[in-house]
Design a protein around this motif. Structure first.
Motif, PDB file in Angstrom:
ATOM      1  N   PRO A  33     -37.110  43.929 -55.007  1.00 19.77           N
ATOM      2  CA  PRO A  33     -36.224  43.520 -53.910  1.00 19.77           C
ATOM      3  C   PRO A  33     -35.163  42.568 -54.443  1.00 19.77           C
ATOM      4  O   PRO A  33     -35.491  41.508 -54.974  1.00 19.77           O
ATOM      5  CB  PRO A  33     -37.162  42.784 -52.943  1.00 19.77           C
ATOM      6  CG  PRO A  33     -38.359  42.392 -53.747  1.00 19.77           C
ATOM      7  CD  PRO A  33     -38.323  43.094 -55.082  1.00 19.77           C
ATOM      8  N   THR A  42     -42.665  44.004 -59.337  1.00 15.52           N
ATOM      9  CA  THR A  42     -41.523  43.683 -58.467  1.00 15.52           C
ATOM     10  C   THR A  42     -40.440  42.886 -59.210  1.00 15.52           C
ATOM     11  O   THR A  42     -39.624  42.220 -58.588  1.00 15.52           O
ATOM     12  CB  THR A  42     -41.987  42.856 -57.250  1.00 15.52           C
ATOM     13  OG1 THR A  42     -42.547  41.626 -57.733  1.00 15.52           O
ATOM     14  CG2 THR A  42     -43.027  43.592 -56.423  1.00 15.52           C
ATOM     15  N   LEU A  93     -43.031  39.869 -49.425  1.00 12.46           N
ATOM     16  CA  LEU A  93     -43.286  41.309 -49.413  1.00 12.46           C
ATOM     17  C   LEU A  93     -44.525  41.630 -48.588  1.00 12.46           C
ATOM     18  O   LEU A  93     -44.509  42.560 -47.767  1.00 12.46           O
ATOM     19  CB  LEU A  93     -43.494  41.806 -50.849  1.00 12.46           C
ATOM     20  CG  LEU A  93     -42.339  42.540 -51.488  1.00 12.46           C
ATOM     21  CD1 LEU A  93     -42.683  42.919 -52.916  1.00 12.46           C
ATOM     22  CD2 LEU A  93     -41.959  43.796 -50.686  1.00 12.46           C
ATOM     23  N   ALA A 129     -40.666  52.023 -49.164  1.00 14.72           N
ATOM     24  CA  ALA A 129     -39.490  51.137 -49.124  1.00 14.72           C
ATOM     25  C   ALA A 129     -38.665  51.372 -47.862  1.00 14.72           C
ATOM     26  O   ALA A 129     -38.162  50.425 -47.251  1.00 14.72           O
ATOM     27  CB  ALA A 129     -38.635  51.354 -50.372  1.00 14.72           C
ATOM     28  N   LEU A 167     -33.699  47.505 -51.984  1.00 13.34           N
ATOM     29  CA  LEU A 167     -34.967  47.698 -52.698  1.00 13.34           C
ATOM     30  C   LEU A 167     -34.697  48.682 -53.834  1.00 13.34           C
ATOM     31  O   LEU A 167     -34.348  49.841 -53.597  1.00 13.34           O
ATOM     32  CB  LEU A 167     -36.043  48.223 -51.733  1.00 13.34           C
ATOM     33  CG  LEU A 167     -36.417  47.254 -50.599  1.00 13.34           C
ATOM     34  CD1 LEU A 167     -37.425  47.891 -49.644  1.00 13.34           C
ATOM     35  CD2 LEU A 167     -36.987  45.952 -51.158  1.00 13.34           C
ATOM     36  N   VAL A 175     -32.379  51.580 -49.798  1.00 15.15           N
ATOM     37  CA  VAL A 175     -33.304  51.903 -50.879  1.00 15.15           C
ATOM     38  C   VAL A 175     -32.513  52.605 -51.975  1.00 15.15           C
ATOM     39  O   VAL A 175     -31.828  53.591 -51.713  1.00 15.15           O
ATOM     40  CB  VAL A 175     -34.434  52.809 -50.355  1.00 15.15           C
ATOM     41  CG1 VAL A 175     -35.364  53.211 -51.486  1.00 15.15           C
ATOM     42  CG2 VAL A 175     -35.201  52.097 -49.242  1.00 15.15           C
TER      43      VAL A 175
END
Lengths: 252, 252
Positions: A108, A88, A15, A142, A125, A149
Motif C-alpha cells: 500500500p 507489504t 491493513l 485488493a 495497492l 489496484v
C-alpha cells in the motif's frame, strides 16, 4: 477468505483493520511481542499466536508486514504454509519469498501513523506475484479495499518507494524545518497548517512543476538574500535553504 | 467600504474576488497592463484604471498587491491618497509605506494559483499598521474574510514568510523531484497523490517531528544505500537525497 497477519506495527495494524472492515476474516495475528499481537488481534476478532509454528494451515493468505530486514527470516519459517505468502514492503524484492510455492507483494503506497485513521479506498495497492493465479487472488482481495489496484514489478516498486521518500518523508522534514524556523522566533507552527494543506491540494490536479511559487523560481535575488541573512544563526537551515533554492532555479 | 486594488496577479485576484464575495465594494483596479486590470475589474464589478493618478480619492483602502520590489515606487505615487494604504507582502517592511498618513500590511499566509479557487475562511491574515485606528480598520475588514486574523509585526512576518518557503515552496519542489524520479522510469506522478494528501493531513493535528517516517529517521542504512544506488544516474537528486537524509537523522 482467511488471512493471517504477521506483524503489529503501523502498516500491519491499518491493513488488518481495513480487511476486517471489508469483512475479510483475520484468523491470526503474530508479532515479536505477543502483547502487540494480542492488542491488534482483539481489534479484528482474531487470535494472537505466540509462535509462527502455530499458523493456521487452512488460511488462504499470510501477510508479512514487518520491517524490511526481518521479512526473509520470517518467510523461511513459513515454507510449510500452503496458502499465499505476501509481504507489504515497498523496497524488498518479490524473490525474497521464492522458497514458498505461491507468493506475492501487497504494497500500500501510503504513510501510516498508529493513531491516525485513514480510508483505504483511494490508496494505491501495488501488487506483484510469482504466477497469474496468485496475482488474480491478490487483485480480488485488493479490490475489496481500494479502487486503485495496480500491478507493479519489484524494480518499479523500488522506484515508487524512492519517489515516496521525496514526496512524503522529505516533505514532512521540510514541515519540521519550517517549525524550527518559527520556533527560534517564538512563532507557532499552527499558522502554517492551511498553507500546507493548500500546497498538497494544488498538486492533486496539476503537476508540481507547473505550480511552483516562491522567490527561487522567480529568481528574486533580493528576497533570497534576505532569507539567507535571517538564517545566519542556523547554519544547517541556511545550507539547506541554499541547496534547495539552487535546485528550484534549475527548473525555471 | 470602498477598496482600490493595485495589481492583478495571483494574490490581487484572489483577494479582490474574496472581498467582492464578502460584499466589500471594489471600486477600481489598476495594473501595469491595462488588459489585466480590466480582466480582474470585470470579475468584481469594478472599473479598471489606466493611471494611478485616477485613483478614487473617496476610497477607504488602497491594497497594493504587486511584486515586492515594485511596492515602494507605487506607494510614492499615492501619497495624496487619503484612505489607508496597505501592501500584501510577506517580506516587505511596513515602513516602506511611511510617506503615507495611514498605512498597514494585509498579508494572507497562503499560496495562490490563478486557476485554483480557494476559500479565505481559514487563511491566516497577518496584519500590521502604523496606528491603532488603522489596525482596527484592517482587522474589521479581515474578519469579514477569515476567522483567523493575527497581528504580526514586520520582523516576525519576515520569519513567517521564510518558514512558508520551507513548508510550501520547498515542499512543492520535493513533489517535483519525486516526479523526476518516477519520470526516469516511465512511472506516473498520479500514483503519489493520495500519499501527498495524507502527508499534509498528518501534520494538521500533530507536529511534524512526531510523525516523521522513512528510512532516514529509522536509520535504516540498507534502504538508504539502495536508494542512493538507484540515483547514481541522477547526481543532483542523489546529492539532495543525501543531504536531506542526513538532516532527518539529526532529528532522531
Amino acid at each position: 477468505m482467511k488471512v493471517v497477519i504477521i506483524g503489529a506495527g503501523n502498516v500491519a495494524t491499518h491493513l488488518a483493520k481495513a480487511l476486517h472492515l471489508a469483512n475479510v476474516q483475520i484468523v491470526q495475528v503474530w508479532s515479536y511481542h505477543y502483547t502487540n499481537a494480542k492488542l491488534l488481534a482483539d481489534q479484528v476478532e482474531a487470535t494472537a499466536i505466540e509462535s509462527l509454528t502455530s499458523i493456521d494451515e487452512h488460511a488462504d493468505l499470510c501477510l508479512i508486514s514487518v520491517k524490511d530486514d526481518a521479512i526473509e527470516e520470517i518467510a523461511q519459517q513459513l515454507t510449510h504454509f500452503k496458502g499465499v505468502i505476501a509481504h507489504t514492503s515497498g523496497s524488498v524484492h518479490l524473490n525474497i519469498l521464492a522458497n514458498s510455492k505461491k507468493y506475492g507483494v501487497f504494497y500500500p503506497l501510503q504513510t501510516f501513523s498508529k493513531d491516525k485513521e485513514l480510508s483505504f479506498t483511494t490508496i494505491p495497492l501495488c501488487l506483484e506475484a510469482n504466477d497469474n493465479a496468485t496475482l488474480q487472488f491478490l487483485k480480488k482481495l485488493a479490490s475489496q479495499l481500494s479502487s486503485r489496484v495496480v500491478e507493479i514489478d519489484s524494480n518499479k516498486r523500488k522506484i515508487l518507494h524512492l519517489a515516496a521518500v521525496f514526496a512524503c518523508n522529505f516533505t514532512n522534514h521540510f514541515y519540521a524545518l519550517a517549525e524550527e524556523v518559527l520556533e527560534a522566533h517564538q512563532l507557532e507552527f499552527d499558522i502554517l497548517r492551511p498553507l500546507i494543506t493548500e500546497t498538497a491540494a494544488k498538486v492533486q490536479q496539476a503537476l508540481p512543476l507547473t505550480v511552483q511559487t516562491g522567490p527561487a523560481v522567480r529568481n528574486d535575488e533580493q528576497t533570497l538574500k534576505k532569507h539567507e541573512e535571517l538564517l545566519l544563526q542556523q547554519p544547517q537551515l541556511l545550507e539547506i535553504y541554499k541547496i534547495v533554492s539552487e535546485s528550484i532555479k534549475k527548473t525555471r
